[in-house]
Scaffold this motif. Sequence first.
Motif, PDB file in Angstrom:
ATOM      1  N   ALA A  96      41.623 -87.772  94.020  1.00 50.30           N
ATOM      2  CA  ALA A  96      40.715 -88.835  94.457  1.00 50.30           C
ATOM      3  C   ALA A  96      39.766 -88.326  95.529  1.00 50.30           C
ATOM      4  N   GLY A  97      40.287 -87.543  96.460  1.00 44.89           N
ATOM      5  CA  GLY A  97      39.420 -86.975  97.481  1.00 44.89           C
ATOM      6  C   GLY A  97      38.510 -85.898  96.929  1.00 44.89           C
ATOM      7  N   ALA A  98      39.007 -85.115  95.975  1.00 46.21           N
ATOM      8  CA  ALA A  98      38.213 -84.022  95.415  1.00 46.21           C
ATOM      9  C   ALA A  98      37.012 -84.533  94.633  1.00 46.21           C
ATOM     10  N   MET A  99      37.131 -85.714  94.019  1.00 48.86           N
ATOM     11  CA  MET A  99      35.995 -86.267  93.288  1.00 48.86           C
ATOM     12  C   MET A  99      34.838 -86.552  94.243  1.00 48.86           C
ATOM     13  N   ILE A 100      35.159 -87.044  95.441  1.00 49.37           N
ATOM     14  CA  ILE A 100      34.122 -87.267  96.453  1.00 49.37           C
ATOM     15  C   ILE A 100      33.618 -85.923  96.983  1.00 49.37           C
ATOM     16  N   GLY A 147      44.242 -91.377  98.542  1.00 47.72           N
ATOM     17  CA  GLY A 147      43.460 -90.153  98.426  1.00 47.72           C
ATOM     18  C   GLY A 147      41.974 -90.375  98.599  1.00 47.72           C
ATOM     19  N   ALA A 148      41.451 -91.488  98.054  1.00 50.71           N
ATOM     20  CA  ALA A 148      40.021 -91.765  98.192  1.00 50.71           C
ATOM     21  C   ALA A 148      39.654 -92.033  99.645  1.00 50.71           C
ATOM     22  N   ALA A 149      40.455 -92.858 100.322  1.00 47.94           N
ATOM     23  CA  ALA A 149      40.165 -93.162 101.720  1.00 47.94           C
ATOM     24  C   ALA A 149      40.300 -91.917 102.582  1.00 47.94           C
ATOM     25  N   LEU A 150      41.382 -91.168 102.391  1.00 42.81           N
ATOM     26  CA  LEU A 150      41.604 -89.958 103.175  1.00 42.81           C
ATOM     27  C   LEU A 150      40.570 -88.893 102.844  1.00 42.81           C
ATOM     28  N   GLY A 151      40.247 -88.767 101.550  1.00 39.49           N
ATOM     29  CA  GLY A 151      39.276 -87.759 101.142  1.00 39.49           C
ATOM     30  C   GLY A 151      37.897 -88.021 101.716  1.00 39.49           C
ATOM     31  N   GLY A 152      37.456 -89.282 101.672  1.00 41.04           N
ATOM     32  CA  GLY A 152      36.162 -89.609 102.250  1.00 41.04           C
ATOM     33  C   GLY A 152      36.114 -89.298 103.734  1.00 41.04           C
ATOM     34  N   ALA A 153      37.195 -89.635 104.443  1.00 45.82           N
ATOM     35  CA  ALA A 153      37.250 -89.345 105.880  1.00 45.82           C
ATOM     36  C   ALA A 153      37.273 -87.843 106.141  1.00 45.82           C
ATOM     37  N   SER A 179      22.044 -95.646 101.873  1.00 44.24           N
ATOM     38  CA  SER A 179      22.113 -97.057 102.274  1.00 44.24           C
ATOM     39  C   SER A 179      23.427 -97.499 102.881  1.00 44.24           C
ATOM     40  N   LEU A 180      24.514 -96.755 102.658  1.00 47.69           N
ATOM     41  CA  LEU A 180      25.830 -97.226 103.092  1.00 47.69           C
ATOM     42  C   LEU A 180      26.398 -96.468 104.280  1.00 47.69           C
ATOM     43  N   GLY A 181      25.814 -95.332 104.641  1.00 46.15           N
ATOM     44  CA  GLY A 181      26.320 -94.593 105.794  1.00 46.15           C
ATOM     45  C   GLY A 181      27.035 -93.309 105.460  1.00 46.15           C
ATOM     46  N   GLY A 182      27.005 -92.874 104.191  1.00 50.50           N
ATOM     47  CA  GLY A 182      27.575 -91.578 103.854  1.00 50.50           C
ATOM     48  C   GLY A 182      28.878 -91.630 103.099  1.00 50.50           C
ATOM     49  N   ALA A 183      29.641 -90.531 103.201  1.00 50.52           N
ATOM     50  CA  ALA A 183      30.845 -90.358 102.391  1.00 50.52           C
ATOM     51  C   ALA A 183      31.955 -91.333 102.772  1.00 50.52           C
ATOM     52  N   GLY A 184      32.068 -91.675 104.064  1.00 50.59           N
ATOM     53  CA  GLY A 184      33.159 -92.551 104.487  1.00 50.59           C
ATOM     54  C   GLY A 184      33.154 -93.902 103.791  1.00 50.59           C
ATOM     55  N   PRO A 185      32.060 -94.670 103.852  1.00 48.96           N
ATOM     56  CA  PRO A 185      32.023 -95.967 103.160  1.00 48.96           C
ATOM     57  C   PRO A 185      32.195 -95.844 101.642  1.00 48.96           C
ATOM     58  N   TRP A 186      31.659 -94.768 101.060  1.00 47.49           N
ATOM     59  CA  TRP A 186      31.833 -94.596  99.610  1.00 47.49           C
ATOM     60  C   TRP A 186      33.297 -94.307  99.276  1.00 47.49           C
ATOM     61  N   GLY A 187      33.952 -93.526 100.116  1.00 45.36           N
ATOM     62  CA  GLY A 187      35.379 -93.310  99.915  1.00 45.36           C
ATOM     63  C   GLY A 187      36.173 -94.608 100.013  1.00 45.36           C
TER      64      GLY A 187
END
Length: 463
Positions: free
Chosen positions: A32-36, A160-166, A254-262
Amino acid sequence: MTTPPASTPSTGGRRNYLLLTAAAFVTNLGGAGAMIASAFAVLESGGSGGDVGLVVASRTLPLVVFLLIGGAVADRLPRHRVMVAANTVNCVSQAAFAALVLAGEARLWQMMLLAGLGGAAQAFFGPASEGMLLSSVPPGQASRAFAVYRMAMHGASLGGAALGGAMVAAMGPGWVLAVDAAAFAVAASLRALLDVRGIAPREPGGGMLSDLREGWREFASRPWLWGIVVQFSVANAVVGAAEAVYGPLVARDSLGGAGPWGLALAAFGAGTLAGGLLMTRWRPRRLLLAGTLCVFPLALPSAALAVPVPAEVLWGVMFLTGVTVEVFGVSWMTALHQEIPEDKLSRVSAYDWFGSIAMVPVATALAGPAESAFGRGPALWGCAGLVVLVTAAVLLVPDVRNLTRHPKPPLPTIPTPRDASPGAEAATEADTGTAAGTGSGTEAGTEAGTPRPPRTTGEVPTP
């Protein structure tokens, strides 16, 4: 509708269930993090949205090319060995990707080559893992089994998505890709420990082409099966383009980068958890009708990105979409488990995959040019409209509306020997119950690949 011969679940017991679930959890956590990370690795190396699409397409193209061969191989060889080999290849390709990014030397052609290597491995892993799951679950426990397994899988994706984005925001994408490579190594080790002695050996066919023809006949003879695969050939393509290409761009602008997208992807994962919990209790009689009606909300994320809505609204949209897509996913798996003979599961799965993702490389490669020609907003609205159109069209297929769940068979009664110890009968009953429960989520996987059909089993894709 003709009912196929009932398949006999494999006898790996609770140990196999725990190994398979743990392996899926680990790879989804890393994937999940690797996709981001992979998308932002391309962007941080100076690439454009079109370059992100090319990397995703580079992974999907060999996946499409080798899928049918992978399905035939998985119905001939021990499926767990095919899975371990594929995990090993994915580990090596992701480790090389991570090393290039960390060294600051990643070039577009290198990322495309490594993505293609991972996609080829996925072509063999997917049908093998899906066949392993579907042949391992007791018929009376199928729906709950798939729901429980997918809850574990999506729970890992959520974290994984939340941690990966962070981590991408704090440390850069290279370290997230390195974690994903390590996850594949752990998963391969776990799957190597599976006990598959209880699986009946499959009779060799008349050759690769003969096996493929037999799988095609099984696939083409069921209008509900190929109808939904055609539906998702379009839906997966446009959703894949929207989330793999346009999503990171909207997040950046528009959303602030990788963190919000994660967090948006994590919200989708939370929705799938809620949907899985719902499906442990709800057993819709018309499996595919209920599931297909729940595909319409799949258009909502593209529409939300087209506006674009604030990050908080996008999170809510992604959560709702996760709930409804999971209803379809469990219903679809239950239908396959109920209708497809065990010895053809991997080949049918391969045709399913092939049709479902064949258009993804085209859509992701064209996402950048479409944005240039029409604008990002109109392109995203077009994605949403196509999802609604093809989902409405598949409801015209009678079998999609009418396929019903088979009655739940009674659990077998195991006679107790006369000379059994006083606690033997109770132990036998407990073991029977445990077997039914531990079948609820044995192996699946659509690991480390492209944007995967949301209706299928599997693990989070990593471009």
